[in-house]
Structure formats: C-alpha cells, structure tokens
Design an enzyme around this catalytic site. Structure first.
Site, PDB file in Angstrom:
ATOM      1  N   CYS A 122     -29.949 -10.295  -0.922  1.00  0.00           N
ATOM      2  CA  CYS A 122     -31.271 -10.522  -0.596  1.00  0.00           C
ATOM      3  C   CYS A 122     -31.580 -10.913   0.975  1.00  0.00           C
ATOM      4  O   CYS A 122     -32.841 -10.434   1.450  1.00  0.00           O
ATOM      5  CB  CYS A 122     -31.941 -11.714  -1.334  1.00  0.00           C
ATOM      6  SG  CYS A 122     -31.682 -13.158  -1.047  1.00  0.00           S
ATOM      7  N   CYS A 130     -32.474  -9.189  -4.525  1.00  0.00           N
ATOM      8  CA  CYS A 130     -31.087  -9.780  -4.684  1.00  0.00           C
ATOM      9  C   CYS A 130     -30.183  -8.497  -4.999  1.00  0.00           C
ATOM     10  O   CYS A 130     -28.765  -8.602  -5.131  1.00  0.00           O
ATOM     11  CB  CYS A 130     -30.818 -10.607  -5.392  1.00  0.00           C
ATOM     12  SG  CYS A 130     -31.905 -12.219  -4.962  1.00  0.00           S
ATOM     13  N   LYS A 201     -29.726 -19.970 -12.701  1.00  0.00           N
ATOM     14  CA  LYS A 201     -30.554 -19.972 -11.556  1.00  0.00           C
ATOM     15  C   LYS A 201     -32.093 -19.345 -11.940  1.00  0.00           C
ATOM     16  O   LYS A 201     -32.214 -18.491 -12.531  1.00  0.00           O
ATOM     17  CB  LYS A 201     -30.157 -19.067 -10.474  1.00  0.00           C
ATOM     18  CG  LYS A 201     -30.855 -18.892  -9.404  1.00  0.00           C
ATOM     19  CD  LYS A 201     -30.204 -18.162  -8.258  1.00  0.00           C
ATOM     20  CE  LYS A 201     -31.350 -17.876  -7.045  1.00  0.00           C
ATOM     21  NZ  LYS A 201     -30.428 -17.144  -6.050  1.00  0.00           N
ATOM     22  N   ARG A 211     -36.787 -19.082   1.862  1.00  0.00           N
ATOM     23  CA  ARG A 211     -36.970 -17.523   2.033  1.00  0.00           C
ATOM     24  C   ARG A 211     -37.582 -17.493   3.685  1.00  0.00           C
ATOM     25  O   ARG A 211     -37.356 -16.324   4.055  1.00  0.00           O
ATOM     26  CB  ARG A 211     -38.053 -17.137   1.057  1.00  0.00           C
ATOM     27  CG  ARG A 211     -37.261 -16.858  -0.150  1.00  0.00           C
ATOM     28  CD  ARG A 211     -38.272 -16.355  -1.675  1.00  0.00           C
ATOM     29  NE  ARG A 211     -37.330 -16.602  -2.673  1.00  0.00           N
ATOM     30  CZ  ARG A 211     -37.904 -16.241  -3.916  1.00  0.00           C
ATOM     31  NH1 ARG A 211     -39.093 -16.109  -4.115  1.00  0.00           N
ATOM     32  NH2 ARG A 211     -37.078 -16.448  -4.880  1.00  0.00           N
ATOM     33  N   ARG A 223     -38.645 -12.304  -8.596  1.00  0.00           N
ATOM     34  CA  ARG A 223     -37.437 -11.998  -9.032  1.00  0.00           C
ATOM     35  C   ARG A 223     -37.256 -12.208 -10.413  1.00  0.00           C
ATOM     36  O   ARG A 223     -35.987 -12.547 -10.867  1.00  0.00           O
ATOM     37  CB  ARG A 223     -36.448 -13.057  -8.281  1.00  0.00           C
ATOM     38  CG  ARG A 223     -36.500 -13.032  -6.839  1.00  0.00           C
ATOM     39  CD  ARG A 223     -35.188 -13.369  -6.054  1.00  0.00           C
ATOM     40  NE  ARG A 223     -35.348 -13.912  -4.785  1.00  0.00           N
ATOM     41  CZ  ARG A 223     -35.384 -13.219  -3.656  1.00  0.00           C
ATOM     42  NH1 ARG A 223     -35.430 -11.978  -3.751  1.00  0.00           N
ATOM     43  NH2 ARG A 223     -35.330 -13.715  -2.486  1.00  0.00           N
ATOM     44  N   GLU A 239     -25.945 -18.360 -19.920  1.00  0.00           N
ATOM     45  CA  GLU A 239     -25.687 -17.654 -18.741  1.00  0.00           C
ATOM     46  C   GLU A 239     -24.162 -18.427 -18.194  1.00  0.00           C
ATOM     47  O   GLU A 239     -23.375 -17.892 -17.714  1.00  0.00           O
ATOM     48  CB  GLU A 239     -26.660 -17.927 -17.842  1.00  0.00           C
ATOM     49  CG  GLU A 239     -27.970 -17.262 -17.992  1.00  0.00           C
ATOM     50  CD  GLU A 239     -27.835 -15.638 -17.428  1.00  0.00           C
ATOM     51  OE1 GLU A 239     -26.697 -15.211 -16.759  1.00  0.00           O
ATOM     52  OE2 GLU A 239     -28.821 -14.879 -17.383  1.00  0.00           O
ATOM     53  N   LYS A 254     -29.570 -24.621 -10.699  1.00  0.00           N
ATOM     54  CA  LYS A 254     -30.521 -24.405  -9.446  1.00  0.00           C
ATOM     55  C   LYS A 254     -31.962 -23.995  -9.768  1.00  0.00           C
ATOM     56  O   LYS A 254     -32.035 -23.062 -10.708  1.00  0.00           O
ATOM     57  CB  LYS A 254     -29.876 -23.414  -8.713  1.00  0.00           C
ATOM     58  CG  LYS A 254     -30.717 -23.102  -7.412  1.00  0.00           C
ATOM     59  CD  LYS A 254     -29.987 -22.028  -6.530  1.00  0.00           C
ATOM     60  CE  LYS A 254     -31.169 -21.665  -5.407  1.00  0.00           C
ATOM     61  NZ  LYS A 254     -30.774 -20.206  -4.947  1.00  0.00           N
ATOM     62  N   SER A 280     -34.446 -25.911  -1.069  1.00  0.00           N
ATOM     63  CA  SER A 280     -35.157 -26.031  -0.025  1.00  0.00           C
ATOM     64  C   SER A 280     -36.799 -26.810  -0.395  1.00  0.00           C
ATOM     65  O   SER A 280     -37.031 -27.788   0.354  1.00  0.00           O
ATOM     66  CB  SER A 280     -35.438 -24.787   0.734  1.00  0.00           C
ATOM     67  OG  SER A 280     -36.085 -23.850  -0.261  1.00  0.00           O
ATOM     68  N   TYR A 319     -29.642 -29.980   1.598  1.00  0.00           N
ATOM     69  CA  TYR A 319     -30.186 -30.049   3.226  1.00  0.00           C
ATOM     70  C   TYR A 319     -30.199 -31.393   3.829  1.00  0.00           C
ATOM     71  O   TYR A 319     -30.164 -31.436   4.918  1.00  0.00           O
ATOM     72  CB  TYR A 319     -31.478 -29.281   3.372  1.00  0.00           C
ATOM     73  CG  TYR A 319     -31.272 -27.741   2.900  1.00  0.00           C
ATOM     74  CD1 TYR A 319     -30.823 -26.729   3.572  1.00  0.00           C
ATOM     75  CD2 TYR A 319     -31.652 -27.540   1.581  1.00  0.00           C
ATOM     76  CE1 TYR A 319     -30.557 -25.477   2.731  1.00  0.00           C
ATOM     77  CE2 TYR A 319     -31.845 -26.253   1.033  1.00  0.00           C
ATOM     78  CZ  TYR A 319     -31.188 -25.484   1.598  1.00  0.00           C
ATOM     79  OH  TYR A 319     -31.066 -23.822   1.075  1.00  0.00           O
TER      80      TYR A 319
END
Ligand code: PBG
Length: 329
Positions: A122, A130, A201, A211, A223, A239, A254, A280, A319
């Site tokens: 992506c 992606c 995810k 982004r 997405r 998954e 996530k 983020s 972060y």
C-alpha cells in the site's frame, strides 16, 4: 467461591508493597518503535497528525535507531515511502529499494538493534491498496488480485532479508501470504529468519494518521475486502490459525486497545508470542488530549500499555516507544 479474608488495602498503601504485588510491568523490553523512511538526505519531515514522529531519510533514521538502542528498545519496524508509486508497487521490491537501503544502513551502523520490516504494497501503489487491483470496467467497482499480490510480497520480503532484516512482518492481509513469504525466504536460504504476521488485522478507522504518515490512503474504495470486520472474533482465531499453519512465528493483533478481547483469546488459544499494534489513531488520540492538558499523558500511556500486556500481548508496537523508554529510565 468464597475467598478467605485478605487485606488488600495494606498491600496498596506503600509503593514498595505495590511493586512486590504487581503482576505486570511495562519495560522497554516490551516495545517496538515504528519508523518511516524515505529517500533523500537530512530529511526529517514532521508528520502533523502524529506529533514527535517523522518521515526520515536513511541518515536520520540511523540516528533514531541509535537512540532506540540507547533507550533499551530491542527492535524497530520500518515503513518505506518511495520516490514514485505505480499500479503494482514496483519501488517496494526493486533492487536497492528504500527499505532495503535503510536496513543495510541500520545493520551496518547500529549495534544490537533488531530490524523488522513491514511488508505490504500500500505504501508503494498509486491506488493505495495493499494488493494488485483488478478494476472492473466502467464504475468504481474493483477487486484485489490476491494471488498476483503474493508473488510481489514474497519478492519484497526477500529483498529486505537479503539486505539484512532480522524479521519481516507482512501486513497486507492477502490469503496465503505467510506461506508465500516463508517459501521465498526458505528458497533464498533464510530458513532461520522469523515472520511476524499481522494475523488479525481489522479494517479500522484507527489507521487514519498512519495513512498520512505513509502517504497511503486508498484512492478509491476501502480495505474491507481483505481486512477484518470489527465485530468478529471467531474469524480472528481462524486467521491466526492459518498464519501459524503457514509458518508465522509471532502473531499480531491490530489495532490493540479496541481489540483487547481478541489479544486475550489469541494468547489463550495458541500460546504463541503475540504482538499488539497500538496504532496511529490510538497514539494520536492520546497526543491530542495531552496537548490540551485534558489528560496526564504519561499515566495514560502506561495504563494503556499495561492493559494491552495484561490482555496477553508479549510485545507492543507503539509510536510512544521512545518516550515511554525515556520515562522509565
Ligand atoms: C500497511 C499498514 C497499515 C498500518 C500498518 N501497516 C495501514 C493500513 O492497513 O491501512 C497501520 C498502522 C497504524 O495505523 O499505525 N498495510
């Protein structure tokens, strides 16, 4: 069950007693710092929605890597921002791609730092998806060509590992990508290089600031055909099972904070090393409130990270990693 009487108050009144009783401690050992790398020299572009984070050129990235080591952080994860984007994200896996360059520089100049790379198209595709996009004629309708994408992801992963990456982290959510990446690494002779799979995810609104940072918002659609629907947890288990079967060594959930139940279930069910991505949007919400002095940032962040670890995460991508590590020093 009737519990025998005990007197918790006594154990809470004194900081040293609290330290002895405490079930979970956050330390720098738990943290992985995400870093953004772009071409150029001396570049340190502020990411406005993520205060304290930058798009860095390789020379500046090396300084951040060294800082992470000095703070006791074991690992960083790299995201690349290329010079040019195209329909198939060629800059992501071409020889000498930006992440490969960043990896070699870090491995060369910074001692004792694990370098993980994010593997996804992506950041490199002009449409921002992606995977490879199959556009249906006329209209906005589109679909993702899952299998054509796998080959490109495998090439990208291999290019990072050939440059010296210690671990790769596919984040695209295509079906079969862990197997594809595993085979490519094995064929390249990298049998011992682990894979951290972004296994569960979710299609989340919490990725907004990233982004901007990675210049990767999808130009059309969203997405949801490849990322998970937020209400589902049984699906997360499926998954994760698939990724483990295909060769994942660490599985990721996530985002983190809105999905603590998923982290908990994944840890209970598989007993695998679990990574949680405090994404983020989670970071920026805290920063925005802290800038207004509405919250005590340090306390809030430690409480959030504690909740993620308590749910079952062994490691946290955040972060806040550098700041937290410096608060704990
Ligand atoms: C790439 C990728 C994304 C994030 C990590 N890898 C964005 C997305 O899926 O849209 C998000 C990280 C964050 O928000 O901090 N596929």
């Amino acid at each position: 069950m009737r519990y025998p009487i005990y007197r918790p108050r006594r154990l809470r009144t004194n900081e040293n007693l609290r330290r002895l009783i405490r079930e979970i401690n956050i330390s720098a050992d738990d943290l992985i710092m995400p870093l953004f790398v772009r071409p150029g020299k001396g570049v340190r572009n502020k990411i406005s929605s993520m205060p304290g984070n930058f798009q860095l050129s390789v020379d500046e990235l090396v300084k951040e890597g060294q800082k992470a080591v000095d703070l006791g952080i074991p690992a960083v994860i790299l995201f690349g921002i290329p010079e040019r984007k195209d329909a198939v994200g060629s800059e992501g896996y071409k020889k000498g791609n930006i992440v490969a360059k960043a990896v070699s520089a870090l491995k060369d100049k910074v001692e004792d730092l694990i370098v993980i790379t994010d593997v996804c198209l992506c950041e490199y595709t002009d449409h921002g998806h992606c995977g490879v996009v199959k556009k249906k004629k006329g209209g906005k309708d589109f679909s993702i060509d899952n299998d054509a994408t796998l080959e490109l992801l495998a090439r990208m992963a291999l290019s990072h590992v050939e440059a010296g990456a210690d671990m790769v982290a596919p984040s695209d959510m295509m079906d079969g990508r862990i197997g594809a990446v595993r085979s490519a690494l094995d064929a390249g002779g990298f049998l011992d290089t682990p894979i951290m799979a972004y296994a569960a995810k979710y299609a989340s609104a919490f990725y907004g600031p990233f982004r901007e940072a990675a210049e990767s918002p999808p130009k059309f659609g969203d997405r949801r055909s490849y990322q998970m629907d937020p209400p589902n947890t049984d699906e997360a288990i499926r998954e994760v099972a698939l990724d483990i079967e295909e060769g994942a060594d660490i599985v990721m959930v996530k985002p983190a904070l809105p999905y603590l139940d998923v982290i908990y279930r994944v840890k209970q069910e598989f007993g695998y090393p679990v990574a949680a991505y405090n994404v983020s949007g989670e970071f920026s919400l805290v920063k925005a409130a802290a800038e207004r002095k509405w919250v005590d940032e340090q306390k809030l962040v430690i409480e959030i990270l504690t909740s993620i670890k308590r749910a079952g995460a062994d490691m946290i991508l955040t972060y806040h990693a550098m700041e937290v590590a410096s608060w704990l020093k």
